[in-house]
Design an enzyme around this catalytic site. Sequence first.
Site, PDB file in Angstrom:
ATOM      1  N   ILE A  34      -4.097   4.643   0.844  1.00 26.66           N
ATOM      2  CA  ILE A  34      -4.516   4.978   2.202  1.00 26.66           C
ATOM      3  C   ILE A  34      -5.622   6.025   2.190  1.00 26.66           C
ATOM      4  O   ILE A  34      -6.552   5.987   2.996  1.00 26.66           O
ATOM      5  CB  ILE A  34      -3.316   5.506   3.014  1.00 26.66           C
ATOM      6  CG1 ILE A  34      -2.211   4.453   3.065  1.00 26.66           C
ATOM      7  CG2 ILE A  34      -3.730   5.897   4.429  1.00 26.66           C
ATOM      8  CD1 ILE A  34      -0.850   5.017   3.449  1.00 26.66           C
ATOM      9  N   PHE A  70       0.841  -1.199   0.000  1.00 27.09           N
ATOM     10  CA  PHE A  70       0.000   0.000   0.000  1.00 27.09           C
ATOM     11  C   PHE A  70       0.873   1.244   0.000  1.00 27.09           C
ATOM     12  O   PHE A  70       2.062   1.204   0.349  1.00 27.09           O
ATOM     13  CB  PHE A  70      -0.940   0.011   1.215  1.00 27.09           C
ATOM     14  CG  PHE A  70      -0.226   0.064   2.546  1.00 27.09           C
ATOM     15  CD1 PHE A  70       0.030   1.283   3.166  1.00 27.09           C
ATOM     16  CD2 PHE A  70       0.187  -1.095   3.178  1.00 27.09           C
ATOM     17  CE1 PHE A  70       0.682   1.348   4.384  1.00 27.09           C
ATOM     18  CE2 PHE A  70       0.848  -1.056   4.399  1.00 27.09           C
ATOM     19  CZ  PHE A  70       1.095   0.171   5.006  1.00 27.09           C
ATOM     20  N   CYS A  71       0.267   2.359  -0.411  1.00 26.00           N
ATOM     21  CA  CYS A  71       0.933   3.665  -0.405  1.00 26.00           C
ATOM     22  C   CYS A  71      -0.140   4.729  -0.219  1.00 26.00           C
ATOM     23  O   CYS A  71      -1.304   4.418   0.037  1.00 26.00           O
ATOM     24  CB  CYS A  71       1.727   3.879  -1.685  1.00 26.00           C
ATOM     25  SG  CYS A  71       0.738   3.748  -3.193  1.00 26.00           S
ATOM     26  N   THR A  72       0.218   5.981  -0.341  1.00 27.02           N
ATOM     27  CA  THR A  72      -0.706   7.064  -0.016  1.00 27.02           C
ATOM     28  C   THR A  72      -1.925   7.081  -0.925  1.00 27.02           C
ATOM     29  O   THR A  72      -3.061   7.053  -0.457  1.00 27.02           O
ATOM     30  CB  THR A  72       0.005   8.428  -0.090  1.00 27.02           C
ATOM     31  OG1 THR A  72       1.186   8.386   0.692  1.00 27.02           O
ATOM     32  CG2 THR A  72      -0.903   9.537   0.421  1.00 27.02           C
TER      33      THR A  72
END
Length: 332
Positions: A222, A193-195
Site C-alpha cells: 500500500i 496486498f499488505c502495508t
Amino acid sequence: MTPTGDSVGHAAICVAALYQFTRFADFAALRAPLLALCEEEGIKGTLLLAAEGINGTVAGSHEGIARLLAHVRALPGCADVDVKLSGAQDMPFHRMKVRLKREIVTMGQPDIDPLSVVGTYVEPQDWNALISDPDTIVIDTRNDYEVAVGTFAGAIDPQTATFRDFPEWFRTEREKLLAAGREGGKPPKVAMFCTGGIRCEKSTAFLKQEGVEEVFHLKGGILKYLETVPEEESLWQGECFVFDQRVTIGHGLVQGSHALCHACRRPVNAEDQVSPLYEEGVSCPACHHERSDEQRASYRERHRQEALAAARGELHVGAARRPENAADTDAD
C-alpha cells in the site's frame, strides 16, 4: 547517497520501511554492528533479524538512513533490499531496537519459503486493472484494526487479529472464495496486498503451496501505491495504518488524521476521540472493555508522568512500553 523523493526530501526526518528475505548463516552476529551504526547515527525504530532475512521500520536523518541502507545492502543477499521511504516532521519512534526472531514476519508456517515460491508481483500502476477484473478476488492480508482504517474498494477482509490467523482463515474459507468460476471453469485469480509487501511474500507463497495457481500481490504494498498512484486515479479508500507515531498516512504518504490509543495500540478516528470511552493515554472504545479499572488507573498515572517528562524535555520510559496485545514487530 541521501534518500530523495517528493514525500521525503522536505521532511525533517526520513522514515525507511525495509525488508529482505534471504538466508543468513549467522543472523545473530549481524545484530551488534547494526545496533551500533543506528545508535551512532541517532536512528530509532525496530529491525528484526532471523535466519530468513531482515525486516523493520526506522527513522533518522537523511544521511543516517542512507548510511544504514548502505550497510544493509552489503549484507548477504540484501543488495536489492525492498525499501519504502517517507517523511515525518517529528521522530516517530522512541528508541532503537534490533531483535532476533524466528521469523521476520510471523505466520507460523515453517514450511513456507518465499525464496522458493511466491506470487506474481504487480506494479502499483498496474494494480487497478487487476483488482477491477471481475475474474479477480482481492484479499487484504492485514489485521482487522488495520483494515478498519482503510482498504481497497471491494477487498475481502479476513477479520484476523494477527497474521498467524491467516492460514486457518484461508483454509476455512477456501471453497467459498474460489467457488466463482471463470470462463472454462477456471478458479478466479487471487490478488493480495499488505502495508509494505512483506506479509504478501508469505501469504502468496502459502496460497501457492495450497495449490492456488494464479496468485498476485501488490509490489511495494500500500505504501508504494499511495506514493506513486495519483489520488484522482486511486482505488484506495481511507487511510493506511503504520506502526509508528504517525499512526496513519494517506495519498502522497502524508500523515493521516488518526490518533493512537496508547493502551492497545489501535488507531482512533475523530469520531472515537469524542466518545466517553476515549481517554488519551488510557483507553479507547475498542479496548475499554478489555481493561480493568486498575489497569486504566495505571495507564492514567503513566500518562501523567509522560506529560511531566515531556514538559521537562525528557522521554519517560513508559512512552516506549510494550502493550499487552502488541504485535511482534512494528513493521510490516
